[in-house]
Design an enzyme around this catalytic site. Sequence first.
Site, PDB file in Angstrom:
ATOM      1  N   HIS A   1      88.296  59.160  37.589  1.00 24.07           N
ATOM      2  CA  HIS A   1      89.322  58.171  37.221  1.00 24.07           C
ATOM      3  C   HIS A   1      89.824  58.541  35.825  1.00 24.07           C
ATOM      4  O   HIS A   1      89.055  59.072  35.011  1.00 24.07           O
ATOM      5  CB  HIS A   1      88.638  56.794  37.201  1.00 24.07           C
ATOM      6  CG  HIS A   1      89.545  55.630  37.045  1.00 24.07           C
ATOM      7  ND1 HIS A   1      90.100  55.272  35.835  1.00 24.07           N
ATOM      8  CD2 HIS A   1      89.991  54.722  37.937  1.00 24.07           C
ATOM      9  CE1 HIS A   1      90.835  54.188  35.997  1.00 24.07           C
ATOM     10  NE2 HIS A   1      90.794  53.834  37.262  1.00 24.07           N
TER      11      HIS A   1
ATOM     12  N   ASP B   1      79.681  57.185  35.646  1.00 22.99           N
ATOM     13  CA  ASP B   1      80.646  56.089  35.799  1.00 22.99           C
ATOM     14  C   ASP B   1      80.265  55.342  37.081  1.00 22.99           C
ATOM     15  O   ASP B   1      80.474  55.840  38.186  1.00 22.99           O
ATOM     16  CB  ASP B   1      82.060  56.692  35.884  1.00 22.99           C
ATOM     17  CG  ASP B   1      83.119  55.625  36.125  1.00 22.99           C
ATOM     18  OD1 ASP B   1      82.755  54.452  36.336  1.00 22.99           O
ATOM     19  OD2 ASP B   1      84.315  55.978  36.106  1.00 22.99           O
TER      20      ASP B   1
ATOM     21  N   CYS C   1      94.929  56.280  39.772  1.00 22.94           N
ATOM     22  CA  CYS C   1      94.429  56.694  38.446  1.00 22.94           C
ATOM     23  C   CYS C   1      93.597  57.972  38.547  1.00 22.94           C
ATOM     24  O   CYS C   1      92.605  58.142  37.817  1.00 22.94           O
ATOM     25  CB  CYS C   1      93.619  55.590  37.761  1.00 22.94           C
ATOM     26  SG  CYS C   1      94.609  54.197  37.279  1.00 22.94           S
TER      27      CYS C   1
ATOM     28  N   GLN D   1      82.323  52.161  40.726  1.00 22.83           N
ATOM     29  CA  GLN D   1      82.434  51.998  42.178  1.00 22.83           C
ATOM     30  C   GLN D   1      81.075  52.002  42.878  1.00 22.83           C
ATOM     31  O   GLN D   1      81.030  51.894  44.106  1.00 22.83           O
ATOM     32  CB  GLN D   1      83.316  53.115  42.767  1.00 22.83           C
ATOM     33  CG  GLN D   1      84.747  53.118  42.274  1.00 22.83           C
ATOM     34  CD  GLN D   1      85.576  51.938  42.805  1.00 22.83           C
ATOM     35  OE1 GLN D   1      85.237  51.317  43.808  1.00 22.83           O
ATOM     36  NE2 GLN D   1      86.657  51.624  42.113  1.00 22.83           N
TER      37      GLN D   1
ATOM     38  N   LYS E   1      84.453  44.740  39.775  1.00 22.36           N
ATOM     39  CA  LYS E   1      84.300  45.559  40.987  1.00 22.36           C
ATOM     40  C   LYS E   1      83.074  45.104  41.783  1.00 22.36           C
ATOM     41  O   LYS E   1      82.803  45.625  42.852  1.00 22.36           O
ATOM     42  CB  LYS E   1      84.099  47.036  40.623  1.00 22.36           C
ATOM     43  CG  LYS E   1      85.103  47.611  39.651  1.00 22.36           C
ATOM     44  CD  LYS E   1      86.310  48.181  40.327  1.00 22.36           C
ATOM     45  CE  LYS E   1      87.141  48.987  39.330  1.00 22.36           C
ATOM     46  NZ  LYS E   1      88.490  49.210  39.811  1.00 22.36           N
TER      47      LYS E   1
HETATM   48  C1  PLP Z   1      85.673  55.038  39.096  1.00 22.28           C
HETATM   49  C2  PLP Z   1      86.328  54.114  38.104  1.00 22.28           C
HETATM   50  N1  PLP Z   1      86.085  54.282  36.800  1.00 22.28           N
HETATM   51  C3  PLP Z   1      86.628  53.496  35.873  1.00 22.28           C
HETATM   52  C4  PLP Z   1      87.468  52.469  36.219  1.00 22.28           C
HETATM   53  C5  PLP Z   1      88.026  51.595  35.166  1.00 22.28           C
HETATM   54  O1  PLP Z   1      87.503  50.309  35.324  1.00 22.28           O
HETATM   55  P1  PLP Z   1      88.109  49.073  34.513  1.00 22.28           P
HETATM   56  O2  PLP Z   1      89.583  49.094  34.801  1.00 22.28           O
HETATM   57  O3  PLP Z   1      87.437  47.891  35.095  1.00 22.28           O
HETATM   58  O4  PLP Z   1      87.806  49.300  33.080  1.00 22.28           O
HETATM   59  C6  PLP Z   1      87.776  52.260  37.562  1.00 22.28           C
HETATM   60  C7  PLP Z   1      88.738  51.228  37.974  1.00 22.28           C
HETATM   61  O5  PLP Z   1      89.403  51.350  38.983  1.00 22.28           O
HETATM   62  C8  PLP Z   1      87.176  53.091  38.529  1.00 22.28           C
HETATM   63  O6  PLP Z   1      87.411  52.930  39.836  1.00 22.28           O
END
Ligand code: PLP
Length: 403
Positions: free
Chosen positions: A120, A197, A361, A200, A223
């Site tokens: 992401h 990270d 993203c 998900q 999430k």
């Molecule tokens: C894999 C991953 N990392 C980071 C993020 C960023 O999360 P947040 O927007 O809640 O900070 C997301 C959000 O879609 C994500 O799917």
Amino acid sequence: MTDIQSLRNDFPILNKQLDGQPLCYLDSAATAQKPNKVIDVIKTFYQNENSNVHRGLHTLSENATVRYESARETIANFLNVETREIVWTSGATESLNLLAHGLSARFNSDSVIAISPFEHHANIVPWQEACQRTGATLLVLPMLDGVLDEQGAIALLKQHKPDVLAMGHVSNALGNIHPVESLISVCNALGTITVIDGAQSLLHLRPDLKALDCDFYVFSAHKALGPTGVGGLYGKYQQLNALPVYKTGGEMIKEVNFERSSYREAPGKFEPGTPNISGVIGFAAAIDYVNEIDPSALQRYEQALYHSLLEKLRQIKGITVYGDTQNNVGVVSFNYKNEHHYDLATLLNTYGVAVRSGHHCTQPLMKMLKVNGTVRASLAFYNNQDDIEHFINALNATIDLLD
Ligand SMILES: Cc1ncc(COP(=O)(O)O)c(C=O)c1O
């Protein structure tokens, strides 16, 4: 044993009609829906318990502080780590920025930061900025047919011995579950710091971080059935405490003088200002809710739904599905012939179907897959077979309109 099907009734939004159509929510990778338990806890907090934390001697403030700090214990227990190893942030994005800022204090022009091709933007751009500031190099691990090339990745890690490996546990764009266990074990032998990270993976995989043995793990409450604007990060305590402060202000200090200030130990030193108190309490309620569900029953249910969706989708001629369909949390990322994903998602919306379209993203990943985006249908345990039928019927009707 938990009747997973009945849990759907705990999510009031799922009974909603949109323009006369029942809502078919297939966008849980963007944000999960919230059960009554979470909604009620937040409402009750503002109705009866609202107060600031850590700074009042009065009853309300003391109670709010106890709730806020016991929420930290709730998430720590869920992840099987120590309470002092959890820092509250506004979410995965802020957690990754905090880590890229803190770890980059040690980077120089010989440093290498490895990421996967599936990341992401939140797990690319902070590292890219850190590389630009310090002269470090960003190394991208290899991909093979829409899946991480595990052996190629291990060979590259051994060759470059990066300072940091930052990668997603699960791809938000494709749902692929990455083999983080083997990569973390290689990194631990190399002395490479691992940042996982978990945005998900928290809800779908419920990782045991002691067993995973990563150095850092980041997550977002929204999430995982919790509220937006709150999340956190886990760090092995010595490493976490060794990071420099990120944001500064009140509450994170030991002593302030006009000449210089000293800071609290972690996690306090990373939590300046008034935190998202109701968010943290709501997040703990979400974790309490998840704790009542048998994890293997949940995973079996989600996998059965996912394979049913995948099978039905594959029966439609002209559909291309991307990613790893063997190891997947329940995300189907696809295109139909040369139709634009935006048109598909817009037409699906007229049938009450909520899916995501675009690059999710993950622009570099989309470029590697040679597409400018996909339609993404992402499942959670509150979906059911009716959602799958509804989605497939709406997709067939959409395709009839476009063909
Ligand atoms: C894999 C991953 N990392 C980071 C993020 C960023 O999360 P947040 O927007 O809640 O900070 C997301 C959000 O879609 C994500 O799917």
